[in-house]
Motif scaffolding. Structure first.
Motif, PDB file in Angstrom:
ATOM      1  N   MET A 236      11.115  59.801   1.818  1.00  0.00           N
ATOM      2  CA  MET A 236      11.316  60.168   3.228  1.00  0.00           C
ATOM      3  C   MET A 236      10.842  61.583   3.535  1.00  0.00           C
ATOM      4  O   MET A 236      11.049  62.080   4.630  1.00  0.00           O
ATOM      5  CB  MET A 236      12.788  60.013   3.601  1.00  0.00           C
ATOM      6  CG  MET A 236      13.123  58.580   3.882  1.00  0.00           C
ATOM      7  SD  MET A 236      14.688  58.144   3.210  1.00  0.00           S
ATOM      8  CE  MET A 236      14.588  56.381   3.174  1.00  0.00           C
TER       9      MET A 236
ATOM     10  N   ASP B  98      15.746  59.901   0.076  1.00  0.00           N
ATOM     11  CA  ASP B  98      15.034  60.096  -1.190  1.00  0.00           C
ATOM     12  C   ASP B  98      13.664  60.734  -0.930  1.00  0.00           C
ATOM     13  O   ASP B  98      13.306  61.023   0.215  1.00  0.00           O
ATOM     14  CB  ASP B  98      14.930  58.784  -1.980  1.00  0.00           C
ATOM     15  CG  ASP B  98      14.232  57.700  -1.213  1.00  0.00           C
ATOM     16  OD1 ASP B  98      13.547  58.029  -0.240  1.00  0.00           O
ATOM     17  OD2 ASP B  98      14.364  56.521  -1.571  1.00  0.00           O
TER      18      ASP B  98
ATOM     19  N   TYR C 232      11.177  54.802   8.517  1.00  0.00           N
ATOM     20  CA  TYR C 232      12.485  54.194   8.781  1.00  0.00           C
ATOM     21  C   TYR C 232      13.445  55.185   9.447  1.00  0.00           C
ATOM     22  O   TYR C 232      14.388  54.772  10.118  1.00  0.00           O
ATOM     23  CB  TYR C 232      13.151  53.736   7.472  1.00  0.00           C
ATOM     24  CG  TYR C 232      12.593  52.464   6.880  1.00  0.00           C
ATOM     25  CD1 TYR C 232      11.312  52.409   6.359  1.00  0.00           C
ATOM     26  CD2 TYR C 232      13.362  51.316   6.815  1.00  0.00           C
ATOM     27  CE1 TYR C 232      10.807  51.261   5.800  1.00  0.00           C
ATOM     28  CE2 TYR C 232      12.870  50.155   6.260  1.00  0.00           C
ATOM     29  CZ  TYR C 232      11.597  50.133   5.751  1.00  0.00           C
ATOM     30  OH  TYR C 232      11.110  48.984   5.206  1.00  0.00           O
TER      31      TYR C 232
ATOM     32  N   LEU D  27      21.099  64.820   7.227  1.00  0.00           N
ATOM     33  CA  LEU D  27      20.614  63.512   6.780  1.00  0.00           C
ATOM     34  C   LEU D  27      20.114  63.641   5.339  1.00  0.00           C
ATOM     35  O   LEU D  27      19.359  64.561   5.033  1.00  0.00           O
ATOM     36  CB  LEU D  27      19.477  63.068   7.698  1.00  0.00           C
ATOM     37  CG  LEU D  27      19.200  61.588   7.790  1.00  0.00           C
ATOM     38  CD1 LEU D  27      20.337  60.873   8.495  1.00  0.00           C
ATOM     39  CD2 LEU D  27      17.922  61.346   8.558  1.00  0.00           C
ATOM     40  N   SER D  28      20.548  62.723   4.493  1.00  0.00           N
ATOM     41  CA  SER D  28      20.067  62.718   3.106  1.00  0.00           C
ATOM     42  C   SER D  28      19.183  61.500   2.891  1.00  0.00           C
ATOM     43  O   SER D  28      19.420  60.454   3.497  1.00  0.00           O
ATOM     44  CB  SER D  28      21.240  62.652   2.133  1.00  0.00           C
ATOM     45  OG  SER D  28      22.124  63.700   2.369  1.00  0.00           O
TER      46      SER D  28
ATOM     47  N   ASP E  45       8.566  54.693   3.662  1.00  0.00           N
ATOM     48  CA  ASP E  45      10.001  54.935   3.871  1.00  0.00           C
ATOM     49  C   ASP E  45      10.275  55.938   4.998  1.00  0.00           C
ATOM     50  O   ASP E  45      11.301  55.848   5.674  1.00  0.00           O
ATOM     51  CB  ASP E  45      10.638  55.433   2.574  1.00  0.00           C
ATOM     52  CG  ASP E  45      10.842  54.305   1.581  1.00  0.00           C
ATOM     53  OD1 ASP E  45      10.380  53.184   1.879  1.00  0.00           O
ATOM     54  OD2 ASP E  45      11.447  54.538   0.513  1.00  0.00           O
TER      55      ASP E  45
END
Lengths: 316, 188
Positions: free
Chosen positions: A177, A174, A142, A171-172, A139
Protein backbone atom coordinates in the motif's frame (compact mmCIF):
# COMPACT_ATOMS: atom_id res chain seq x y z
CA UNK A 1 26.38 -27.03 -26.26
CA UNK A 2 24.33 -23.86 -25.91
CA UNK A 3 21.62 -25.38 -28.09
CA UNK A 4 21.39 -28.30 -25.72
CA UNK A 5 17.97 -29.56 -24.64
CA UNK A 6 14.90 -27.61 -25.60
CA UNK A 7 16.20 -25.98 -28.75
CA UNK A 8 16.80 -29.29 -30.43
CA UNK A 9 13.10 -30.02 -30.07
CA UNK A 10 10.44 -28.43 -32.12
CA UNK A 11 8.66 -28.97 -35.37
CA UNK A 12 11.78 -30.19 -37.20
CA UNK A 13 13.83 -33.35 -36.54
CA UNK A 14 14.71 -34.14 -32.97
CA UNK A 15 18.28 -35.36 -32.63
CA UNK A 16 17.72 -36.60 -29.13
CA UNK A 17 20.13 -39.52 -29.28
CA UNK A 18 22.91 -37.27 -30.55
CA UNK A 19 22.28 -34.76 -27.80
CA UNK A 20 22.22 -37.46 -25.13
CA UNK A 21 25.55 -38.90 -26.32
CA UNK A 22 27.22 -35.47 -26.38
CA UNK A 23 25.82 -34.72 -22.95
CA UNK A 24 27.18 -37.93 -21.45
CA UNK A 25 30.67 -37.32 -22.92
CA UNK A 26 30.86 -33.73 -21.73
CA UNK A 27 29.63 -34.60 -18.28
CA UNK A 28 32.29 -37.29 -17.84
CA UNK A 29 35.00 -34.77 -18.88
CA UNK A 30 33.46 -32.08 -16.71
CA UNK A 31 33.44 -34.29 -13.62
CA UNK A 32 37.27 -34.33 -13.77
CA UNK A 33 37.52 -30.63 -14.60
CA UNK A 34 35.50 -29.61 -11.56
CA UNK A 35 37.91 -30.68 -8.76
CA UNK A 36 40.92 -29.59 -10.84
CA UNK A 37 39.51 -26.10 -11.38
CA UNK A 38 38.64 -25.72 -7.71
CA UNK A 39 42.12 -26.76 -6.51
CA UNK A 40 43.71 -24.49 -9.12
CA UNK A 41 41.66 -21.57 -7.81
CA UNK A 42 42.81 -22.28 -4.25
CA UNK A 43 46.46 -22.42 -5.28
CA UNK A 44 46.09 -19.25 -7.30
CA UNK A 45 44.76 -17.40 -4.30
CA UNK A 46 47.70 -18.49 -2.17
CA UNK A 47 50.37 -17.67 -4.80
CA UNK A 48 51.69 -14.16 -4.26
CA UNK A 49 54.26 -14.24 -7.07
CA UNK A 50 51.67 -13.79 -9.82
CA UNK A 51 50.58 -10.26 -10.64
CA UNK A 52 47.13 -9.18 -9.59
CA UNK A 53 45.85 -8.55 -13.13
CA UNK A 54 47.06 -11.94 -14.32
CA UNK A 55 45.60 -13.62 -11.25
CA UNK A 56 42.26 -12.02 -11.95
CA UNK A 57 42.34 -13.13 -15.59
CA UNK A 58 43.15 -16.74 -14.65
CA UNK A 59 40.47 -16.80 -11.99
CA UNK A 60 37.97 -15.54 -14.53
CA UNK A 61 38.93 -18.34 -16.95
CA UNK A 62 38.54 -20.97 -14.22
CA UNK A 63 35.17 -19.51 -13.25
CA UNK A 64 34.06 -19.77 -16.85
CA UNK A 65 35.13 -23.43 -16.99
CA UNK A 66 33.19 -24.19 -13.81
CA UNK A 67 30.16 -22.29 -15.00
CA UNK A 68 30.16 -24.16 -18.33
CA UNK A 69 30.09 -27.48 -16.51
CA UNK A 70 27.30 -26.36 -14.19
CA UNK A 71 25.31 -25.21 -17.19
CA UNK A 72 25.65 -28.56 -18.96
CA UNK A 73 24.82 -30.44 -15.76
CA UNK A 74 21.69 -28.32 -15.22
CA UNK A 75 20.57 -28.76 -18.81
CA UNK A 76 21.07 -32.52 -18.59
CA UNK A 77 18.47 -32.54 -15.81
CA UNK A 78 16.16 -30.28 -17.75
CA UNK A 79 16.14 -32.33 -20.90
CA UNK A 80 12.83 -34.09 -21.24
CA UNK A 81 12.36 -36.95 -23.59
CA UNK A 82 10.89 -35.05 -26.48
CA UNK A 83 7.35 -35.20 -25.06
CA UNK A 84 5.07 -32.33 -24.23
CA UNK A 85 3.97 -32.29 -20.63
CA UNK A 86 0.25 -32.32 -20.19
CA UNK A 87 -1.52 -29.98 -17.77
CA UNK A 88 -2.24 -31.03 -14.20
CA UNK A 89 1.01 -32.95 -14.08
CA UNK A 90 3.46 -32.34 -11.28
CA UNK A 91 6.82 -31.53 -12.84
CA UNK A 92 10.36 -31.02 -11.67
CA UNK A 93 10.94 -27.31 -11.08
CA UNK A 94 14.15 -27.55 -13.14
CA UNK A 95 12.18 -28.58 -16.21
CA UNK A 96 11.67 -25.84 -18.70
CA UNK A 97 8.18 -27.02 -19.56
CA UNK A 98 6.24 -26.10 -16.46
CA UNK A 99 2.49 -25.68 -16.63
CA UNK A 100 0.27 -24.49 -13.79
CA UNK A 101 -2.11 -27.03 -12.35
CA UNK A 102 -5.54 -25.94 -13.48
CA UNK A 103 -8.62 -26.81 -11.50
CA UNK A 104 -11.31 -25.22 -13.60
CA UNK A 105 -14.01 -26.65 -15.82
CA UNK A 106 -14.10 -27.34 -19.53
CA UNK A 107 -15.72 -23.96 -20.25
CA UNK A 108 -13.41 -22.08 -17.87
CA UNK A 109 -10.17 -24.00 -17.33
CA UNK A 110 -8.48 -21.37 -15.21
CA UNK A 111 -10.30 -19.52 -12.44
CA UNK A 112 -8.43 -16.75 -10.70
CA UNK A 113 -10.77 -16.08 -7.78
CA UNK A 114 -11.09 -12.72 -6.06
CA UNK A 115 -9.01 -10.47 -3.81
CA UNK A 116 -11.23 -8.63 -1.31
CA UNK A 117 -9.85 -5.84 0.84
CA UNK A 118 -10.99 -5.06 4.36
CA UNK A 119 -10.66 -2.10 6.71
CA UNK A 120 -10.84 -2.99 10.38
CA UNK A 121 -10.37 -1.58 13.85
CA UNK A 122 -7.01 -2.29 15.45
CA UNK A 123 -8.27 -3.29 18.88
CA UNK A 124 -10.93 -5.92 18.27
CA UNK A 125 -10.87 -6.50 14.51
CA UNK A 126 -14.32 -5.09 13.86
CA UNK A 127 -14.61 -4.65 10.08
CA UNK A 128 -15.86 -1.23 8.98
CA UNK A 129 -16.07 -1.95 5.28
CA UNK A 130 -14.82 -4.06 2.42
CA UNK A 131 -13.95 -3.59 -1.21
CA UNK A 132 -14.06 -6.18 -3.97
CA UNK A 133 -12.70 -4.88 -7.26
CA UNK A 134 -12.98 -6.66 -10.57
CA UNK A 135 -9.67 -8.07 -11.77
CA UNK A 136 -6.49 -7.89 -9.75
CA UNK A 137 -5.45 -4.26 -9.20
CA UNK A 138 -2.55 -3.27 -6.93
CA UNK A 139 -3.11 -3.12 -3.19
CA UNK A 140 -2.69 0.67 -3.03
CA UNK A 141 -5.86 1.12 -5.10
CA UNK A 142 -7.90 -0.48 -2.28
CA UNK A 143 -7.12 2.20 0.29
CA UNK A 144 -9.30 5.12 -0.82
CA UNK A 145 -12.49 3.06 -1.55
CA UNK A 146 -12.12 1.42 1.88
CA UNK A 147 -11.68 4.80 3.57
CA UNK A 148 -14.83 6.04 1.82
CA UNK A 149 -16.69 3.01 3.24
CA UNK A 150 -15.75 4.12 6.76
CA UNK A 151 -16.79 7.68 5.94
CA UNK A 152 -20.18 6.34 4.80
CA UNK A 153 -20.60 4.59 8.16
CA UNK A 154 -19.60 7.76 10.05
CA UNK A 155 -22.12 9.76 7.98
CA UNK A 156 -24.89 7.49 9.26
CA UNK A 157 -24.16 8.60 12.83
CA UNK A 158 -26.58 11.06 14.33
CA UNK A 159 -24.20 12.75 16.78
CA UNK A 160 -24.65 16.25 18.01
CA UNK A 161 -22.38 18.76 19.73
CA UNK A 162 -20.66 18.46 22.27
CA UNK A 163 -20.10 14.86 21.24
CA UNK A 164 -17.29 14.99 18.70
CA UNK A 165 -17.83 13.16 15.41
CA UNK A 166 -15.08 10.57 15.03
CA UNK A 167 -12.64 10.54 12.14
CA UNK A 168 -9.85 8.31 10.90
CA UNK A 169 -6.60 9.39 12.54
CA UNK A 170 -4.21 6.73 11.29
CA UNK A 171 -4.13 3.87 8.84
CA UNK A 172 -1.89 0.80 8.88
CA UNK A 173 -1.19 -1.41 5.92
CA UNK A 174 1.46 -3.52 4.33
CA UNK A 175 4.27 -2.59 1.95
CA UNK A 176 1.95 -3.10 -1.04
CA UNK A 177 0.00 0.00 0.00
CA UNK A 178 3.06 2.23 -0.07
CA UNK A 179 2.09 4.70 -2.79
CA UNK A 180 2.95 8.43 -2.66
CA UNK A 181 -0.39 9.43 -4.20
CA UNK A 182 -2.34 7.46 -1.60
CA UNK A 183 -0.22 8.95 1.19
CA UNK A 184 -0.87 12.45 -0.09
CA UNK A 185 -4.62 11.88 -0.29
CA UNK A 186 -4.66 10.50 3.25
CA UNK A 187 -2.58 13.39 4.58
CA UNK A 188 -5.03 15.86 3.05
CA UNK A 189 -7.85 14.39 5.15
CA UNK A 190 -5.61 14.35 8.24
CA UNK A 191 -4.89 10.63 8.37
CA UNK A 192 -1.41 9.60 9.48
CA UNK A 193 0.31 7.00 7.32
CA UNK A 194 3.06 5.95 9.71
CA UNK A 195 1.48 2.49 9.69
CA UNK A 196 2.19 1.98 5.99
CA UNK A 197 5.84 0.92 5.80
CA UNK A 198 8.26 2.27 3.22
CA UNK A 199 10.78 -0.58 3.57
CA UNK A 200 10.99 -4.09 4.96
CA UNK A 201 12.31 -2.71 8.26
CA UNK A 202 9.86 -3.26 11.14
CA UNK A 203 7.96 -0.24 12.43
CA UNK A 204 9.05 0.67 16.00
CA UNK A 205 6.58 0.17 18.82
CA UNK A 206 7.56 3.46 20.47
CA UNK A 207 8.56 6.30 18.13
CA UNK A 208 11.57 8.52 18.78
CA UNK A 209 10.97 12.28 19.30
CA UNK A 210 12.45 12.88 15.83
CA UNK A 211 9.86 10.58 14.27
CA UNK A 212 7.04 12.43 16.01
CA UNK A 213 8.47 15.76 14.90
CA UNK A 214 8.66 14.51 11.32
CA UNK A 215 4.96 13.59 11.34
CA UNK A 216 4.01 16.88 12.95
CA UNK A 217 5.86 18.77 10.21
CA UNK A 218 4.23 16.87 7.35
CA UNK A 219 2.17 19.25 5.17
CA UNK A 220 -1.63 19.10 5.81
CA UNK A 221 -1.18 16.31 8.36
CA UNK A 222 0.71 18.10 11.15
CA UNK A 223 -2.12 20.50 11.95
CA UNK A 224 -4.59 17.67 12.53
CA UNK A 225 -2.40 15.43 14.71
CA UNK A 226 -0.91 15.55 18.18
CA UNK A 227 2.04 13.63 19.73
CA UNK A 228 -0.22 11.27 21.73
CA UNK A 229 -2.17 10.23 18.65
CA UNK A 230 1.07 9.70 16.72
CA UNK A 231 2.36 7.44 19.49
CA UNK A 232 -0.88 5.40 19.29
CA UNK A 233 -0.54 5.27 15.51
CA UNK A 234 2.96 3.78 15.84
CA UNK A 235 1.72 1.24 18.41
CA UNK A 236 -1.08 0.25 16.00
CA UNK A 237 1.35 -0.07 13.11
CA UNK A 238 3.59 -2.30 15.21
CA UNK A 239 0.60 -4.50 16.06
CA UNK A 240 -0.67 -4.78 12.47
CA UNK A 241 0.14 -8.53 12.04
CA UNK A 242 -2.99 -9.07 14.17
CA UNK A 243 -4.85 -8.87 10.84
CA UNK A 244 -3.94 -12.52 10.18
CA UNK A 245 -6.22 -13.75 12.98
CA UNK A 246 -8.97 -11.50 11.67
CA UNK A 247 -8.69 -13.04 8.20
CA UNK A 248 -8.73 -16.51 9.80
CA UNK A 249 -12.09 -15.74 11.40
CA UNK A 250 -13.40 -14.76 7.96
CA UNK A 251 -12.02 -17.97 6.48
CA UNK A 252 -14.01 -19.92 9.11
CA UNK A 253 -17.15 -18.17 7.85
CA UNK A 254 -16.48 -19.14 4.25
CA UNK A 255 -15.33 -15.75 2.94
CA UNK A 256 -12.44 -17.29 1.03
CA UNK A 257 -14.31 -20.05 -0.73
CA UNK A 258 -16.84 -18.37 -3.00
CA UNK A 259 -19.80 -20.56 -3.85
CA UNK A 260 -22.13 -17.94 -5.26
CA UNK A 261 -21.97 -17.09 -8.92
CA UNK A 262 -20.20 -14.05 -10.39
CA UNK A 263 -18.92 -10.81 -8.92
CA UNK A 264 -22.23 -9.97 -7.24
CA UNK A 265 -22.36 -13.41 -5.66
CA UNK A 266 -18.83 -13.03 -4.30
CA UNK A 267 -19.69 -9.59 -2.92
CA UNK A 268 -22.76 -10.97 -1.14
CA UNK A 269 -21.02 -14.01 0.29
CA UNK A 270 -18.08 -12.00 1.65
CA UNK A 271 -20.45 -9.31 2.96
CA UNK A 272 -22.57 -11.86 4.84
CA UNK A 273 -19.45 -13.42 6.35
CA UNK A 274 -18.28 -9.96 7.48
CA UNK A 275 -21.63 -9.03 9.07
CA UNK A 276 -21.78 -12.40 10.84
CA UNK A 277 -18.16 -12.06 11.99
CA UNK A 278 -18.75 -8.52 13.21
CA UNK A 279 -21.74 -9.69 15.26
CA UNK A 280 -19.56 -12.31 16.93
CA UNK A 281 -16.94 -9.61 17.63
CA UNK A 282 -19.58 -7.35 19.21
CA UNK A 283 -20.70 -10.22 21.46
CA UNK A 284 -17.10 -10.65 22.62
CA UNK A 285 -16.75 -6.90 23.25
CA UNK A 286 -19.99 -6.76 25.25
CA UNK A 287 -18.92 -9.72 27.36
CA UNK A 288 -15.37 -8.36 27.69
CA UNK A 289 -13.95 -11.58 26.28
CA UNK A 290 -10.98 -9.83 24.66
CA UNK A 291 -7.27 -10.45 24.55
CA UNK A 292 -4.90 -8.40 26.69
CA UNK A 293 -3.72 -6.69 23.52
CA UNK A 294 -7.26 -5.71 22.52
CA UNK A 295 -8.03 -4.45 26.02
CA UNK A 296 -4.88 -2.30 26.01
CA UNK A 297 -5.82 -0.79 22.65
CA UNK A 298 -9.38 -0.12 23.77
CA UNK A 299 -7.96 1.87 26.68
CA UNK A 300 -5.77 3.80 24.26
CA UNK A 301 -8.81 4.51 22.10
CA UNK A 302 -10.71 5.63 25.23
CA UNK A 303 -13.36 3.00 24.73
CA UNK A 304 -12.72 1.61 28.18
CA UNK A 305 -12.03 3.35 31.53
CA UNK A 306 -8.29 3.40 32.19
CA UNK A 307 -8.45 2.83 35.96
CA UNK A 308 -8.92 -0.91 36.08
CA UNK A 309 -7.61 -2.19 39.42
CA UNK A 310 -7.63 -5.72 38.12
CA UNK A 311 -4.95 -5.04 35.56
CA UNK A 312 -2.86 -2.91 37.87
CA UNK A 313 -2.46 -5.73 40.34
CA UNK A 314 1.03 -7.20 40.00
CA UNK A 315 1.19 -10.85 39.00
CA UNK A 316 2.43 -13.40 41.52
CA UNK B 1 -38.28 -17.88 -12.63
CA UNK B 2 -41.72 -17.12 -11.31
CA UNK B 3 -42.41 -15.52 -7.99
CA UNK B 4 -42.34 -18.21 -5.35
CA UNK B 5 -44.89 -17.73 -2.64
CA UNK B 6 -44.71 -19.50 0.62
CA UNK B 7 -46.86 -19.45 3.71
CA UNK B 8 -45.42 -18.59 7.10
CA UNK B 9 -45.92 -22.12 8.37
CA UNK B 10 -44.82 -21.32 11.91
CA UNK B 11 -47.94 -19.17 12.20
CA UNK B 12 -50.40 -21.41 10.40
CA UNK B 13 -49.66 -24.74 12.12
CA UNK B 14 -52.42 -26.52 14.01
CA UNK B 15 -50.40 -27.55 17.05
CA UNK B 16 -49.72 -25.98 20.40
CA UNK B 17 -48.10 -22.50 20.41
CA UNK B 18 -44.60 -22.29 21.92
CA UNK B 19 -42.85 -19.10 23.02
CA UNK B 20 -39.43 -19.31 21.33
CA UNK B 21 -37.72 -16.69 23.50
CA UNK B 22 -38.72 -18.61 26.65
CA UNK B 23 -37.25 -21.76 25.23
CA UNK B 24 -33.80 -20.40 24.21
CA UNK B 25 -31.52 -19.65 27.19
CA UNK B 26 -30.12 -16.13 27.61
CA UNK B 27 -26.57 -17.44 27.39
CA UNK B 28 -27.06 -19.32 24.12
CA UNK B 29 -24.40 -18.16 21.62
CA UNK B 30 -26.91 -17.73 18.79
CA UNK B 31 -29.24 -15.68 20.97
CA UNK B 32 -26.38 -13.37 21.95
CA UNK B 33 -25.25 -13.20 18.33
CA UNK B 34 -28.71 -12.25 17.12
CA UNK B 35 -29.23 -9.67 19.88
CA UNK B 36 -26.28 -7.50 18.80
CA UNK B 37 -27.46 -7.08 15.19
CA UNK B 38 -29.51 -3.96 14.33
CA UNK B 39 -32.40 -5.88 12.73
CA UNK B 40 -34.94 -3.05 12.34
CA UNK B 41 -32.41 -0.95 10.42
CA UNK B 42 -31.33 -3.93 8.32
CA UNK B 43 -34.93 -4.72 7.40
CA UNK B 44 -35.71 -1.08 6.65
CA UNK B 45 -32.68 -0.76 4.33
CA UNK B 46 -33.53 -4.02 2.57
CA UNK B 47 -37.17 -3.07 2.09
CA UNK B 48 -36.17 0.32 0.73
CA UNK B 49 -33.69 -1.24 -1.69
CA UNK B 50 -36.18 -3.89 -2.89
CA UNK B 51 -38.99 -1.35 -3.25
CA UNK B 52 -36.82 0.79 -5.50
CA UNK B 53 -35.58 -2.05 -7.69
CA UNK B 54 -38.55 -4.43 -7.65
CA UNK B 55 -41.70 -2.30 -7.31
CA UNK B 56 -44.87 -4.19 -6.43
CA UNK B 57 -47.06 -4.59 -9.51
CA UNK B 58 -50.27 -5.38 -7.66
CA UNK B 59 -51.50 -4.95 -4.15
CA UNK B 60 -53.19 -7.69 -2.19
CA UNK B 61 -52.49 -11.40 -2.37
CA UNK B 62 -50.62 -13.55 0.04
CA UNK B 63 -48.07 -11.95 2.36
CA UNK B 64 -44.49 -12.90 1.45
CA UNK B 65 -42.02 -14.40 3.92
CA UNK B 66 -40.70 -11.70 6.28
CA UNK B 67 -37.41 -10.14 5.18
CA UNK B 68 -36.21 -10.43 8.79
CA UNK B 69 -36.40 -14.24 8.57
CA UNK B 70 -34.73 -14.52 5.18
CA UNK B 71 -31.96 -12.04 5.99
CA UNK B 72 -31.23 -13.82 9.27
CA UNK B 73 -31.09 -17.17 7.49
CA UNK B 74 -28.61 -15.77 5.00
CA UNK B 75 -26.41 -14.45 7.82
CA UNK B 76 -26.75 -17.65 9.81
CA UNK B 77 -25.51 -19.57 6.79
CA UNK B 78 -22.20 -17.72 7.13
CA UNK B 79 -22.11 -17.97 10.92
CA UNK B 80 -22.90 -21.69 11.07
CA UNK B 81 -21.23 -22.68 7.75
CA UNK B 82 -24.39 -24.26 6.39
CA UNK B 83 -25.87 -24.71 2.95
CA UNK B 84 -29.35 -23.44 2.01
CA UNK B 85 -30.87 -26.86 2.67
CA UNK B 86 -29.10 -27.31 5.99
CA UNK B 87 -30.07 -23.92 7.42
CA UNK B 88 -33.71 -24.29 6.27
CA UNK B 89 -33.79 -27.72 7.85
CA UNK B 90 -32.36 -26.36 11.13
CA UNK B 91 -34.94 -23.60 11.17
CA UNK B 92 -37.67 -26.23 11.35
CA UNK B 93 -36.34 -27.86 14.53
CA UNK B 94 -33.76 -25.57 16.15
CA UNK B 95 -35.31 -23.00 18.49
CA UNK B 96 -32.11 -20.94 18.64
CA UNK B 97 -32.21 -20.53 14.86
CA UNK B 98 -35.89 -19.57 15.14
CA UNK B 99 -34.98 -16.95 17.75
CA UNK B 100 -32.18 -15.59 15.55
CA UNK B 101 -34.69 -15.33 12.70
CA UNK B 102 -37.01 -13.25 14.86
CA UNK B 103 -39.75 -15.87 15.15
CA UNK B 104 -41.47 -15.14 18.47
CA UNK B 105 -44.08 -17.90 18.60
CA UNK B 106 -44.23 -21.17 16.77
CA UNK B 107 -47.07 -23.62 16.44
CA UNK B 108 -45.89 -27.19 16.75
CA UNK B 109 -47.14 -29.19 13.80
CA UNK B 110 -45.46 -32.51 13.10
CA UNK B 111 -46.90 -32.81 9.61
CA UNK B 112 -45.22 -29.61 8.47
CA UNK B 113 -41.82 -30.51 6.92
CA UNK B 114 -40.36 -27.02 6.55
CA UNK B 115 -40.79 -23.37 7.51
CA UNK B 116 -38.79 -21.81 4.68
CA UNK B 117 -37.97 -23.57 1.43
CA UNK B 118 -34.34 -23.35 0.19
CA UNK B 119 -35.74 -22.05 -3.09
CA UNK B 120 -37.27 -19.05 -1.30
CA UNK B 121 -33.93 -18.27 0.31
CA UNK B 122 -32.19 -18.54 -3.04
CA UNK B 123 -34.76 -16.19 -4.59
CA UNK B 124 -34.26 -13.66 -1.80
CA UNK B 125 -30.48 -13.77 -2.27
CA UNK B 126 -30.95 -13.10 -5.97
CA UNK B 127 -32.48 -9.73 -5.09
CA UNK B 128 -29.61 -8.52 -2.90
CA UNK B 129 -27.10 -6.33 -4.70
CA UNK B 130 -23.67 -4.86 -3.92
CA UNK B 131 -25.04 -1.47 -2.81
CA UNK B 132 -27.40 -3.04 -0.28
CA UNK B 133 -24.69 -5.32 1.06
CA UNK B 134 -22.27 -2.41 1.56
CA UNK B 135 -25.11 -0.49 3.24
CA UNK B 136 -25.72 -3.32 5.71
CA UNK B 137 -22.05 -3.35 6.72
CA UNK B 138 -22.11 0.46 7.11
CA UNK B 139 -25.29 0.28 9.25
CA UNK B 140 -23.70 -2.29 11.53
CA UNK B 141 -20.53 -0.20 11.85
CA UNK B 142 -22.43 2.99 12.62
CA UNK B 143 -24.54 1.21 15.26
CA UNK B 144 -21.42 -0.17 16.92
CA UNK B 145 -19.83 3.30 16.92
CA UNK B 146 -23.02 4.81 18.30
CA UNK B 147 -22.96 2.38 21.21
CA UNK B 148 -19.30 3.24 21.86
CA UNK B 149 -18.11 -0.30 21.23
CA UNK B 150 -15.69 0.45 18.41
CA UNK B 151 -13.71 3.45 17.22
CA UNK B 152 -12.74 4.34 13.64
CA UNK B 153 -9.73 6.40 14.72
CA UNK B 154 -6.95 3.88 14.10
CA UNK B 155 -7.65 1.38 11.37
CA UNK B 156 -5.80 -1.17 9.32
CA UNK B 157 -6.23 -2.20 5.72
CA UNK B 158 -5.40 -5.55 4.19
CA UNK B 159 -6.31 -7.84 1.33
CA UNK B 160 -6.71 -11.60 1.23
CA UNK B 161 -7.20 -14.09 -1.59
CA UNK B 162 -10.45 -15.94 -2.00
CA UNK B 163 -10.83 -18.75 -4.46
CA UNK B 164 -13.83 -19.47 -6.63
CA UNK B 165 -15.30 -22.68 -5.23
CA UNK B 166 -17.20 -25.11 -7.39
CA UNK B 167 -20.96 -25.13 -7.35
CA UNK B 168 -22.50 -28.00 -5.49
CA UNK B 169 -24.00 -30.69 -7.70
CA UNK B 170 -27.73 -30.66 -7.15
CA UNK B 171 -30.05 -33.65 -7.05
CA UNK B 172 -31.61 -32.48 -10.30
CA UNK B 173 -28.22 -32.61 -12.08
CA UNK B 174 -27.47 -36.05 -10.71
CA UNK B 175 -30.89 -37.30 -11.83
CA UNK B 176 -30.46 -35.78 -15.29
CA UNK B 177 -27.04 -37.38 -15.71
CA UNK B 178 -28.30 -40.75 -14.49
CA UNK B 179 -31.18 -40.69 -16.98
CA UNK B 180 -28.84 -39.73 -19.80
CA UNK B 181 -26.46 -42.54 -18.90
CA UNK B 182 -29.19 -45.17 -18.72
CA UNK B 183 -30.65 -44.11 -22.10
CA UNK B 184 -27.30 -44.69 -23.87
CA UNK B 185 -26.95 -48.10 -25.58
CA UNK B 186 -24.25 -50.26 -23.94
CA UNK B 187 -20.94 -50.46 -25.85
CA UNK B 188 -20.20 -53.84 -27.31
Amino acid sequence: MRTFGRKCRGNGNVYLKLVREAERRLLSIGSKVLPLALSAQMLLQKDTAIEEAQQERLMHKLDQALEAHRHIEKQSRQLIHGKKLSHCKIVNPYDLTIAPIKKGKSNCPTQFGKKPGIIAEMATGFIFGYHLPKGNPDDASYVMPLVSNVDAAIDLLDWKYPKRIPRIRSLSGDLGMDDPNVREKLHQVGTATVGIPTSIEPIPKIPSPEMIEEVLHTPFLGEKQNPTQIKIAFACAYSRPFVESLISSLICRGATHIKYKGHRGAFIQIGMAIVAGNAATLVRIKQDRLSKRAQRFRRLFRLKPPNSNKNNTPKD
Amino acid sequence: MGKLRQLCHWVTGDGRSIDVSDFVPQTHPLRQWADVLPWPKFVEATEKSFAGRFPKQRSGGQEPLPIRVLLALELLKAELSCSDEQICSRLRTDFAVMYACGIGHVKADRSQAHFVLPESLCQFRGQIDETLMAQLVAIQASEAMDEGLVSPEHLMVDTFPSEQGSQRVTDATTLYKAKKKSSKPPNK
